[in-house]
Design a protein around this motif. Sequence first.
Motif, PDB file in Angstrom:
ATOM      1  N   GLU A   1       0.656   3.980  -2.812  1.00 50.04           N
ATOM      2  CA  GLU A   1       0.130   5.535  -2.298  1.00 50.04           C
ATOM      3  C   GLU A   1       1.272   6.609  -2.935  1.00 50.04           C
ATOM      4  N   THR A   2       2.568   6.101  -2.986  1.00 48.65           N
ATOM      5  CA  THR A   2       3.522   7.251  -3.509  1.00 48.65           C
ATOM      6  C   THR A   2       3.715   7.008  -4.802  1.00 48.65           C
TER       7      THR A   2
ATOM      8  N   MET B   1       0.774  -1.204  -0.037  1.00 46.78           N
ATOM      9  CA  MET B   1      -0.184  -0.025  -0.052  1.00 46.78           C
ATOM     10  C   MET B   1       0.835   1.193   0.160  1.00 46.78           C
ATOM     11  N   ARG B   2       2.031   1.224   0.814  1.00 49.44           N
ATOM     12  CA  ARG B   2       2.978   2.276   1.009  1.00 49.44           C
ATOM     13  C   ARG B   2       3.241   2.770  -0.532  1.00 49.44           C
ATOM     14  N   ALA B   3       3.712   1.738  -1.406  1.00 45.39           N
ATOM     15  CA  ALA B   3       4.413   2.092  -2.510  1.00 45.39           C
ATOM     16  C   ALA B   3       3.327   2.482  -3.646  1.00 45.39           C
TER      17      ALA B   3
END
Length: 86
Positions: A5-6, A1-3
């Motif tokens: 999101e960015t 998810m972090r990847a």
Amino acid sequence: MRAFETRAKEIDPVFMDVVLPRLNGPEAYLKMAALKPGVSVIFTTGYATETSLIPMRTRGKATILQKPYGSQYLAQKLREKLDRKN
């Protein structure tokens, strides 16, 4: 998810297992689709019963690969997803 999101603009399709730590794949996909409507997804699973985790509203947009599968089949499905985007 972090990847995602960015780098959401750069990621499509998403390729993930149905069963993941913390969020399951379909839950993660719904969060991604909220950030980037229309993002396509390929789910992979080793168990037919895991497909029940995929909500009906997502199944029409998803490709589901049943393990085991070969690299040729995976490449074909990825190509199909990429071609539909263009």
